[in-house]
Scaffold this active site. Structure first.
Site, PDB file in Angstrom:
ATOM      1  N   LEU A  73      66.817  53.360   5.400  1.00 20.48           N
ATOM      2  CA  LEU A  73      67.931  54.298   5.590  1.00 20.48           C
ATOM      3  C   LEU A  73      68.291  54.423   7.071  1.00 20.48           C
ATOM      4  CD1 LEU A  73      66.859  57.326   3.344  1.00 20.48           C
ATOM      5  CD2 LEU A  73      68.834  55.840   2.958  1.00 20.48           C
ATOM      6  N   GLU A 116      66.375  54.779  11.405  1.00 18.29           N
ATOM      7  CA  GLU A 116      65.231  54.679  12.319  1.00 18.29           C
ATOM      8  C   GLU A 116      64.912  56.075  12.830  1.00 18.29           C
ATOM      9  OE1 GLU A 116      62.541  52.119  13.506  1.00 18.29           O
ATOM     10  OE2 GLU A 116      64.440  51.160  12.904  1.00 18.29           O
ATOM     11  N   ASP A 155      66.082  72.795  17.386  1.00 18.29           N
ATOM     12  CA  ASP A 155      66.800  71.538  17.585  1.00 18.29           C
ATOM     13  C   ASP A 155      67.998  71.440  16.635  1.00 18.29           C
ATOM     14  OD1 ASP A 155      67.205  69.186  18.899  1.00 18.29           O
ATOM     15  OD2 ASP A 155      65.596  68.070  17.908  1.00 18.29           O
TER      16      ASP A 155
HETATM   17  N1  LIG Z   1      66.304  63.056   3.677  1.00 19.09           N
HETATM   18  C1  LIG Z   1      67.113  62.056   4.069  1.00 19.09           C
HETATM   19  N2  LIG Z   1      68.071  61.578   3.262  1.00 19.09           N
HETATM   20  C2  LIG Z   1      68.872  60.567   3.655  1.00 19.09           C
HETATM   21  N3  LIG Z   1      68.793  59.965   4.857  1.00 19.09           N
HETATM   22  C3  LIG Z   1      67.854  60.388   5.716  1.00 19.09           C
HETATM   23  C4  LIG Z   1      66.962  61.450   5.371  1.00 19.09           C
HETATM   24  N4  LIG Z   1      66.147  61.660   6.420  1.00 19.09           N
HETATM   25  C5  LIG Z   1      66.498  60.789   7.361  1.00 19.09           C
HETATM   26  N5  LIG Z   1      67.535  60.003   6.957  1.00 19.09           N
HETATM   27  C6  LIG Z   1      68.178  58.907   7.715  1.00 19.09           C
HETATM   28  O1  LIG Z   1      67.248  58.363   8.641  1.00 19.09           O
HETATM   29  C7  LIG Z   1      67.705  58.536   9.979  1.00 19.09           C
HETATM   30  C8  LIG Z   1      66.529  58.891  10.899  1.00 19.09           C
HETATM   31  O2  LIG Z   1      65.952  60.085  10.437  1.00 19.09           O
HETATM   32  P1  LIG Z   1      65.592  61.288  11.423  1.00 19.09           P
HETATM   33  O3  LIG Z   1      66.603  61.368  12.515  1.00 19.09           O
HETATM   34  O4  LIG Z   1      65.385  62.477  10.586  1.00 19.09           O
HETATM   35  O5  LIG Z   1      64.238  60.780  11.979  1.00 19.09           O
HETATM   36  P2  LIG Z   1      63.315  61.512  13.009  1.00 19.09           P
HETATM   37  O6  LIG Z   1      61.982  60.866  12.883  1.00 19.09           O
HETATM   38  O7  LIG Z   1      63.405  62.959  12.813  1.00 19.09           O
HETATM   39  O8  LIG Z   1      63.969  61.071  14.356  1.00 19.09           O
HETATM   40  P3  LIG Z   1      64.540  61.996  15.525  1.00 19.09           P
HETATM   41  O9  LIG Z   1      63.427  62.926  15.875  1.00 19.09           O
HETATM   42  O10 LIG Z   1      64.890  60.988  16.569  1.00 19.09           O
HETATM   43  O11 LIG Z   1      65.735  62.719  14.947  1.00 19.09           O
HETATM   44  C9  LIG Z   1      68.749  59.641   9.900  1.00 19.09           C
HETATM   45  O12 LIG Z   1      69.687  59.510  10.909  1.00 19.09           O
HETATM   46  C10 LIG Z   1      69.350  59.416   8.517  1.00 19.09           C
HETATM   47  O13 LIG Z   1      70.307  58.408   8.573  1.00 19.09           O
END
Ligand SMILES: Nc1ncnc2c1ncn2[C@@H]1O[C@H](COP(=O)(O)OP(=O)(O)OP(=O)(O)O)[C@@H](O)[C@H]1O
Length: 428
Positions: free
Chosen positions: A134, A136, A254
């Site tokens: 989905l 990164e 955040d």
């Molecule tokens: N529950 C979800 N459903 C659909 N897509 C998701 C979901 N969680 C994350 N994603 C996808 O994965 C991508 C990366 O997730 P996310 O930004 O939450 O990661 P992270 O580890 O929290 O990174 P960061 O701390 O840099 O935001 C998101 O931009 C989104 O496109």
């Protein structure tokens, strides 16, 4: 790492009391009574091999010191045998069986009385199927997949955050498990739903509700023609989610469109890596912070509060009305900090309802006491939008109905599993 020659019993990973990479902070929250125990793997330390740890609840009462409630014993391995202090055993399972049967203490007066099976949110890797990527994330790839529930065998589509321990620092692993710990307590239609973590082996999986449209900022960028009504609906949904979090109380720290998700026509607050329990939090001033979403007191002193989330919510509302554009367009971060402290605020769309404009204006007031609470924001938004669009009333009714249904299923689920203790882990 092997648990020895336990051919009849299978590997330690198959034992229900084996909790894998469950960190110390979580152990405190799951063990409930004297003598209750679990087996886990030590957190990685540079240059040191990982070992199995026996964690036992001990001394409640009389000790008032929560840290003293759980004893952690490193299980050593020498000459093909496992031992803690006195007796050596060919397998960890035999060690556990011996102590349970004889009530012989492990050390001093610490005895094993009852094993703690994995909790409903401690998922098995074998019940999780990875389907496709989905996005990164900070810990590694985020995948779409399927989760099969242990009870009932039902399967749901989910999003899975993966974390390879070998690629992460100890702080990052803590952050990953901390985020999962925070999410466990939430149950709201506008907060992303948490299903659990799979931590018995690598990679760790954090499993949550799949939001069909992904991150809110990219959804807004891809759909620049959304109506003003739709955007009003989005900021109202985000307000409901944040109001719920503040009721806990937790500070998200955040709030931004990139940290919300969109699915089934709903904004869902997500990304709880920085979330802290309580109503104020002094962060390390040397740590990097997303300046464009920060209130002036956070820029100056890194003091976070519920009201700094309210400020970030105002910036996120601006993002929603501006199709996911980065706030303060054309400005460098240093200039943003300087100008915001000097009183500058971004323009909102000219056709936005003046009362909504006024409300957002209050959310980024210099004086935090002049900013409304999120409960005030959502009730104000409901009042204003209701005048414009009567079906917003049904939107609220629908949200409340969903919330009630989620609470009921949560309650019946908790009745089936162990009642959780009303004790909040420290340093959440
Ligand atoms: N529950 C979800 N459903 C659909 N897509 C998701 C979901 N969680 C994350 N994603 C996808 O994965 C991508 C990366 O997730 P996310 O930004 O939450 O990661 P992270 O580890 O929290 O990174 P960061 O701390 O840099 O935001 C998101 O931009 C989104 O496109």
């Amino acid at each position: 790492m092997s648990s020895g020659s336990s051919l009849q019993r299978g590997p330690i990973e198959k034992e229900s009391y084996y909790h894998g990479f469950l960190p110390r902070e979580d152990v405190k929250t799951v063990l409930k009574s004297n003598g209750e125990f679990l087996i886990r793997i030590s957190e990685p330390r540079k240059g040191e091999p990982r070992s199995f740890i026996l964690s036992v609840m001990h001394n409640i009462p009389p000790s008032v010191d929560e840290e003293a409630w759980v004893k952690h014993f490193v299980i050593k391995f020498q000459d093909n045998k496992f031992y803690i202090e006195k007796n050596a055993f060919p397998t960890i399972q035999e060690m556990v069986d011996y102590h349970l049967r004889t009530k012989d203490s492990v050390r001093d007066d610490v005895c094993l009385l009852k094993s703690l099976p994995r909790q409903t949110w401690e998922l098995d890797h074998e019940n999780i199927e990875i389907v496709r990527k989905l996005g990164e994330g900070a810990f590694g790839e985020v995948m779409m997949g399927k989760l099969k529930f242990r009870k009932g065998g039902k399967t749901v589509n989910v999003a899975i955050k993966q974390a390879k321990l070998s690629n992460l620092t100890k702080d990052q692993i803590k952050e990953f498990m901390g985020e999962a710990r925070v999410m466990r307590q939430f149950n709201h239609p506008h907060v992303v739903r948490f299903y659990g973590v799979a931590a018995t082996t690598e990679p760790l999986y954090m499993v949550m509700e799949l939001a069909s449209n992904g991150a809110l900022d990219s959804y807004l960028k891809k759909n620049p023609d959304l109506s003003l009504d739709k955007k009003n609906e989005m900021i109202l949904q985000a307000a409901w989610g944040l109001e719920y979090l503040h009721g806990k109380p937790v500070i998200h720290r955040d709030i931004a469109a990139r940290n919300c998700l969109y699915g089934d026509n709903r904004v869902k607050i997500s990304d709880f890596g920085l979330t802290r329990h309580g109503v104020s939090y002094q962060a390390d001033p040397n740590k990097k912070a997303p300046i464009r979403w920060l209130a002036t007191e956070v820029i100056r002193q890194r003091i976070f509060s519920l009201k700094t989330d309210v400020w970030a919510y105002a910036v996120m509302s601006w993002e929603i009305y501006n199709n996911g554009v980065e706030p303060y367009p054309g400005m460098m971060v240093a200039e943003v900090a300087q100008r915001v402290i000097g009183g500058y605020r971004m323009d909102l769309p000219v056709d936005l309802h003046p009362e909504i404009k006024n409300l957002i204006g209050k959310c980024w007031a210099e004086n935090e006491h002049e900013r409304p609470s999120m409960a005030d924001v959502s009730s104000e938004l409901q009042r204003i939008t209701l005048i414009q669009r009567p079906d917003f009333a049904s939107l609220e009714a629908q949200m409340k109905k969903e919330l009630m249904m989620m609470n009921n299923s949560h309650k019946s689920h908790n009745r089936k599993s162990k009642p959780s203790k009303a004790r909040m882990p420290k340093g959440m």
